[in-house]
Design an enzyme around this catalytic site. Sequence first.
Site, short mmCIF file in Angstrom:
data_model
loop_
_atom_site.label_atom_id
_atom_site.label_comp_id
_atom_site.label_asym_id
_atom_site.label_seq_id
_atom_site.Cartn_x
_atom_site.Cartn_y
_atom_site.Cartn_z
N TYR A 99 10.64 69.64 29.45
CA TYR A 99 10.59 70.60 28.21
C TYR A 99 10.42 69.88 26.88
O TYR A 99 9.60 70.06 26.23
CB TYR A 99 11.75 71.56 28.26
CG TYR A 99 11.84 72.39 27.13
CD1 TYR A 99 11.12 73.41 26.94
CD2 TYR A 99 12.78 72.02 26.23
CE1 TYR A 99 11.22 74.20 25.66
CE2 TYR A 99 13.12 72.72 24.79
CZ TYR A 99 12.45 73.92 24.62
OH TYR A 99 12.47 74.56 23.81
N LYS B 119 7.26 69.65 24.18
CA LYS B 119 7.61 70.23 22.97
C LYS B 119 7.40 68.97 21.92
O LYS B 119 6.76 69.45 20.65
CB LYS B 119 9.15 70.62 22.69
CG LYS B 119 9.24 72.08 23.22
CD LYS B 119 8.88 72.88 22.46
CE LYS B 119 9.06 74.42 22.92
NZ LYS B 119 8.63 75.33 22.00
N GLU C 241 15.74 69.60 21.12
CA GLU C 241 15.41 68.79 22.59
C GLU C 241 14.66 67.72 22.41
O GLU C 241 14.45 66.66 23.25
CB GLU C 241 14.91 69.73 23.69
CG GLU C 241 16.01 70.75 24.15
CD GLU C 241 17.32 70.18 25.07
OE1 GLU C 241 16.92 69.17 25.86
OE2 GLU C 241 18.24 70.19 24.79
N THR D 291 11.97 71.80 18.50
CA THR D 291 13.06 71.94 19.08
C THR D 291 14.16 70.59 18.76
O THR D 291 13.51 69.51 19.21
CB THR D 291 12.97 72.29 20.52
OG1 THR D 291 14.58 72.29 21.11
CG2 THR D 291 12.36 71.46 21.42
P1 NAP Z 1 12.89 83.25 24.92
O1 NAP Z 1 13.80 84.01 24.77
O2 NAP Z 1 12.68 82.50 26.64
O3 NAP Z 1 11.24 83.75 24.67
C1 NAP Z 1 10.09 82.95 25.24
C2 NAP Z 1 8.94 83.89 25.17
O4 NAP Z 1 7.81 83.29 25.35
C3 NAP Z 1 9.28 85.06 26.10
O5 NAP Z 1 8.89 86.35 25.42
C4 NAP Z 1 7.90 84.80 27.19
O6 NAP Z 1 7.27 86.00 27.69
C5 NAP Z 1 6.94 84.11 26.28
N1 NAP Z 1 6.01 83.10 27.11
C6 NAP Z 1 6.54 82.25 28.22
N2 NAP Z 1 5.41 81.82 28.66
C7 NAP Z 1 4.13 82.37 28.03
C8 NAP Z 1 2.67 82.26 28.24
N3 NAP Z 1 2.33 81.55 29.11
N4 NAP Z 1 1.98 83.19 27.42
C9 NAP Z 1 2.50 83.98 26.63
N5 NAP Z 1 4.01 84.09 26.34
C10 NAP Z 1 4.59 83.16 27.13
O7 NAP Z 1 12.89 81.90 23.86
P2 NAP Z 1 13.59 82.07 22.46
O8 NAP Z 1 14.95 81.45 22.82
O9 NAP Z 1 13.31 83.39 21.88
O10 NAP Z 1 12.89 80.79 21.64
C11 NAP Z 1 11.70 80.98 21.03
C12 NAP Z 1 10.92 79.91 20.87
O11 NAP Z 1 11.67 78.73 20.15
C13 NAP Z 1 10.50 79.04 22.20
O12 NAP Z 1 9.23 78.32 22.06
C14 NAP Z 1 11.59 77.93 22.52
O13 NAP Z 1 11.32 77.05 23.27
C15 NAP Z 1 11.91 77.54 20.99
N6 NAP Z 1 13.15 76.93 20.84
C16 NAP Z 1 14.24 77.93 20.95
C17 NAP Z 1 15.35 77.28 20.70
C18 NAP Z 1 16.80 78.32 21.04
O14 NAP Z 1 17.82 77.76 20.86
N7 NAP Z 1 16.58 79.49 21.38
C19 NAP Z 1 15.69 76.12 19.79
C20 NAP Z 1 14.67 75.46 19.46
C21 NAP Z 1 13.15 75.89 19.93
P3 NAP Z 1 7.72 86.45 29.36
O15 NAP Z 1 8.72 87.46 29.29
O16 NAP Z 1 6.22 86.92 29.72
O17 NAP Z 1 8.02 85.19 30.07
O1 F7E Z 2 22.24 74.45 27.92
C1 F7E Z 2 25.32 72.74 29.72
C2 F7E Z 2 23.89 72.00 29.88
O2 F7E Z 2 20.55 75.86 28.86
C3 F7E Z 2 23.30 73.82 27.01
C4 F7E Z 2 17.08 76.33 24.87
O3 F7E Z 2 17.05 77.37 23.97
O4 F7E Z 2 18.37 75.13 23.38
C5 F7E Z 2 18.23 75.33 24.67
O5 F7E Z 2 18.53 74.43 25.63
C6 F7E Z 2 24.20 72.77 27.68
C7 F7E Z 2 23.59 71.79 28.21
O6 F7E Z 2 20.57 75.21 26.62
C8 F7E Z 2 25.74 75.07 32.46
O7 F7E Z 2 24.01 71.15 30.58
C9 F7E Z 2 26.66 73.31 31.37
O8 F7E Z 2 24.23 70.43 28.17
O9 F7E Z 2 22.19 76.58 27.22
P1 F7E Z 2 21.58 75.62 27.90
P2 F7E Z 2 19.80 73.77 26.32
O10 F7E Z 2 19.36 73.13 27.52
O11 F7E Z 2 20.65 72.95 25.05
C10 F7E Z 2 17.41 74.14 23.05
C11 F7E Z 2 17.53 73.66 21.50
C12 F7E Z 2 16.01 74.52 23.30
O12 F7E Z 2 14.99 74.38 22.56
C13 F7E Z 2 15.90 75.30 24.73
O13 F7E Z 2 14.61 76.34 24.57
O14 F7E Z 2 25.18 73.52 28.55
N1 F7E Z 2 25.69 73.62 30.77
N2 F7E Z 2 26.84 74.11 32.48
C14 F7E Z 2 25.10 74.51 31.42
N3 F7E Z 2 23.96 75.12 30.85
C15 F7E Z 2 23.36 76.23 31.72
N4 F7E Z 2 22.21 76.70 31.22
N5 F7E Z 2 23.92 76.63 32.61
C16 F7E Z 2 25.26 76.24 33.14
O15 F7E Z 2 25.82 76.52 34.15
#
Ligand code: NAP
Ligand code: F7E
Length: 343
Positions: free
Chosen positions: A147, A151, A125, A123
């Site tokens: 987090y 990662k 992050e 990620t």
């Molecule tokens: P998500 O919607 O939160 O899905 C995560 C999945 O992981 C859920 O189905 C959850 O199942 C499962 N999980 C959590 N803990 C587990 C455990 N202990 N054992 C087995 N399964 C478990 O996340 P996403 O947005 O699809 O992201 C997919 C991956 O990409 C993640 O690894 C995330 O960190 C990474 N990522 C996401 C982004 C983004 O912007 N979306 C960017 C960069 C990287 P439950 O329903 O059981 O909780």
């Molecule tokens: O926050 C700001 C907050 O929670 C984005 C995950 O998929 O992407 C995701 O992480 C921004 C941050 O995503 C609120 O402070 C303001 O600056 O939507 P977010 P994230 O933290 O960028 C990365 C790439 C991953 O890997 C992660 O798994 O928005 N913000 N106000 C807020 N954020 C939230 N959630 N809620 C607020 O009310």
Amino acid sequence: MKNALVTGIAGQDGSYLAELLLEKGYNVYGIMRRKAVVDYGNVVHIKDKIHFIYADMTDVVSLINAMKISQADEVYNLAAQSFVTTSWEQPLATAQIDALGVANMLEAIRIVKPSCRFYQASTSEMFGLVQEIPQRETTPFYPRSPYGVAKVYGHWITKNYRESYGLFACSGILFNHESERRGKEFVTRKITDAVARIKQGVQDYIELGNMDSKRDWGHSKDYVYAMWLMLQQDKADDYVIATNETRTVREFLETAFAKVGISVEWTGFGVDEVGMDKETGKVIIKVNKKFFRPAEVDILLGNPEKAESVLGWKREISFDELVERMVKNDMELVKREIAYNNL
Ligand code: NAP
Ligand code: F7E
């Protein structure tokens, strides 16, 4: 016919990836955690086409079992505690799942089927307090949350298994990607859900934290295609997947409200800042300190040149289309909810 095993299959990315793999003719196996009430999450519409295996990233035995059952040719490790805010509340659980969980999966592959190809969901992050703009594969990491720290371990252990054991293991350093299936705690979906509720008169305002942070937002459907491409190459490697555009949370808000014909006018500073509906003067956006983070990632902007030139990957869904799709979807969901409540 190839076998694929997807961890986190019921999450946002898992669901789009499962659709892609099914279209490509794979046998799709998906890892799910056992819950008191069975919940297929985002794959409920294709649940009959997926072979589900109960397993947990923190339980290596269950992952060895999943490898034995699936005989996977490709494993996509998408399971994670993925919400940054929760990682301060549950730093150890986050580390167990997002860091050691990766080592567990790699060990399961090494023991059962070392020829299996592996994708790790790394990620942006990991860049945290960014050391260069835009960020690329060579940019040093400086994570800003438990987090991000977990990662970084997952990223390096993946590289290490590639170099130590010759596993075909890749990491995709994916920047933020969203969709109609995004969890409602993430800022984009929180906004599009609120926009739909405010527009349809069932919510007065939305409360947010830092609206000045900048993110590089794409659509999940484009990003899962990059994951698949990485595992089809001759050589395993790591790639940044991003749009090379960055916008503030404030810009996301303004774009989302504009999609339902509401222009936002801002007034005040800091925690006293509010956003008003220009036409009615009603306050529709407020700041609440509880949504600020102990440490923020101020700006993310990714350079996807390597993925574009080596993988031939290109994102198809623009920022404007992403917001449009999310708002449209939430308008429909809220409309249905109102109709149901009025029955
Ligand atoms: P998500 O919607 O939160 O899905 C995560 C999945 O992981 C859920 O189905 C959850 O199942 C499962 N999980 C959590 N803990 C587990 C455990 N202990 N054992 C087995 N399964 C478990 O996340 P996403 O947005 O699809 O992201 C997919 C991956 O990409 C993640 O690894 C995330 O960190 C990474 N990522 C996401 C982004 C983004 O912007 N979306 C960017 C960069 C990287 P439950 O329903 O059981 O909780
Ligand atoms: O926050 C700001 C907050 O929670 C984005 C995950 O998929 O992407 C995701 O992480 C921004 C941050 O995503 C609120 O402070 C303001 O600056 O939507 P977010 P994230 O933290 O960028 C990365 C790439 C991953 O890997 C992660 O798994 O928005 N913000 N106000 C807020 N954020 C939230 N959630 N809620 C607020 O009310």
